[in-house]
Motif scaffolding. Structure first.
Motif, PDB file in Angstrom:
ATOM      1  N   VAL A 139      -2.660  26.229  10.751  1.00  0.00           N
ATOM      2  CA  VAL A 139      -2.507  26.816  12.080  1.00  0.00           C
ATOM      3  C   VAL A 139      -3.495  27.968  12.210  1.00  0.00           C
ATOM      4  CG1 VAL A 139      -0.923  27.991  13.651  1.00  0.00           C
ATOM      5  CG2 VAL A 139      -0.065  26.220  12.109  1.00  0.00           C
ATOM      6  N   ASP A 155      -5.372  31.260  14.133  1.00  0.00           N
ATOM      7  CA  ASP A 155      -4.926  32.427  14.904  1.00  0.00           C
ATOM      8  C   ASP A 155      -4.981  32.134  16.397  1.00  0.00           C
ATOM      9  OD1 ASP A 155      -4.462  33.905  12.603  1.00  0.00           O
ATOM     10  OD2 ASP A 155      -6.448  34.857  12.634  1.00  0.00           O
ATOM     11  N   VAL A 175      -1.868  30.248  17.420  1.00  0.00           N
ATOM     12  CA  VAL A 175      -0.697  31.128  17.459  1.00  0.00           C
ATOM     13  C   VAL A 175      -0.723  31.971  18.722  1.00  0.00           C
ATOM     14  CG1 VAL A 175       0.451  33.081  16.334  1.00  0.00           C
ATOM     15  CG2 VAL A 175      -0.406  31.174  14.955  1.00  0.00           C
ATOM     16  N   THR A 176      -1.875  32.525  19.055  1.00  0.00           N
ATOM     17  CA  THR A 176      -2.009  33.348  20.262  1.00  0.00           C
ATOM     18  C   THR A 176      -1.713  32.518  21.511  1.00  0.00           C
ATOM     19  OG1 THR A 176      -3.655  34.724  19.168  1.00  0.00           O
ATOM     20  CG2 THR A 176      -3.592  34.814  21.572  1.00  0.00           C
ATOM     21  N   GLN A 227       2.035  31.924  21.744  1.00  0.00           N
ATOM     22  CA  GLN A 227       2.736  33.132  22.166  1.00  0.00           C
ATOM     23  C   GLN A 227       2.577  33.348  23.666  1.00  0.00           C
ATOM     24  OE1 GLN A 227       0.839  35.906  19.482  1.00  0.00           O
ATOM     25  NE2 GLN A 227       2.572  35.862  18.050  1.00  0.00           N
TER      26      GLN A 227
END
Length: 79
Positions: free
Chosen positions: A61, A63, A66-67, A70
């Motif tokens: 995964v 970054d 993930v951002t 989110q």
């Protein structure tokens, strides 16, 4: 590692239900047959490694991912 010598037509039994039989020997090439239950996966090593590497690569995964996740969760109120 167990090292065995087998001739064409001879077999090795692994566990209770896997049989590896030497089918043919031609020079430095050996043909083997493997009789195993359907739930026992049998792969050539290079295929096994390629599948494993692809699975590992898809599990990474970043970054950025993930951002993005989110941000999506904030917009939908599921954070």
């Amino acid at each position: 590692m167990l090292v065995l010598t087998r001739k064409a037509g001879e077999s090795v039994v692994i566990g209770d239900d896997v049989v590896v039989r030497v089918l043919e020997v031609r020079g430095d090439v050996v043909r083997v047959g493997i009789d195993a239950p359907r739930d026992v996966r049998v792969h050539r090593q290079e295929v096994f490694e390629a599948v494993r590497d692809a699975n590992l690569a898809s599990a990474v995964v970043s970054d950025d991912a993930v951002t993005a996740l989110q941000g999506l969760m904030r917009r939908t109120g599921t954070e």
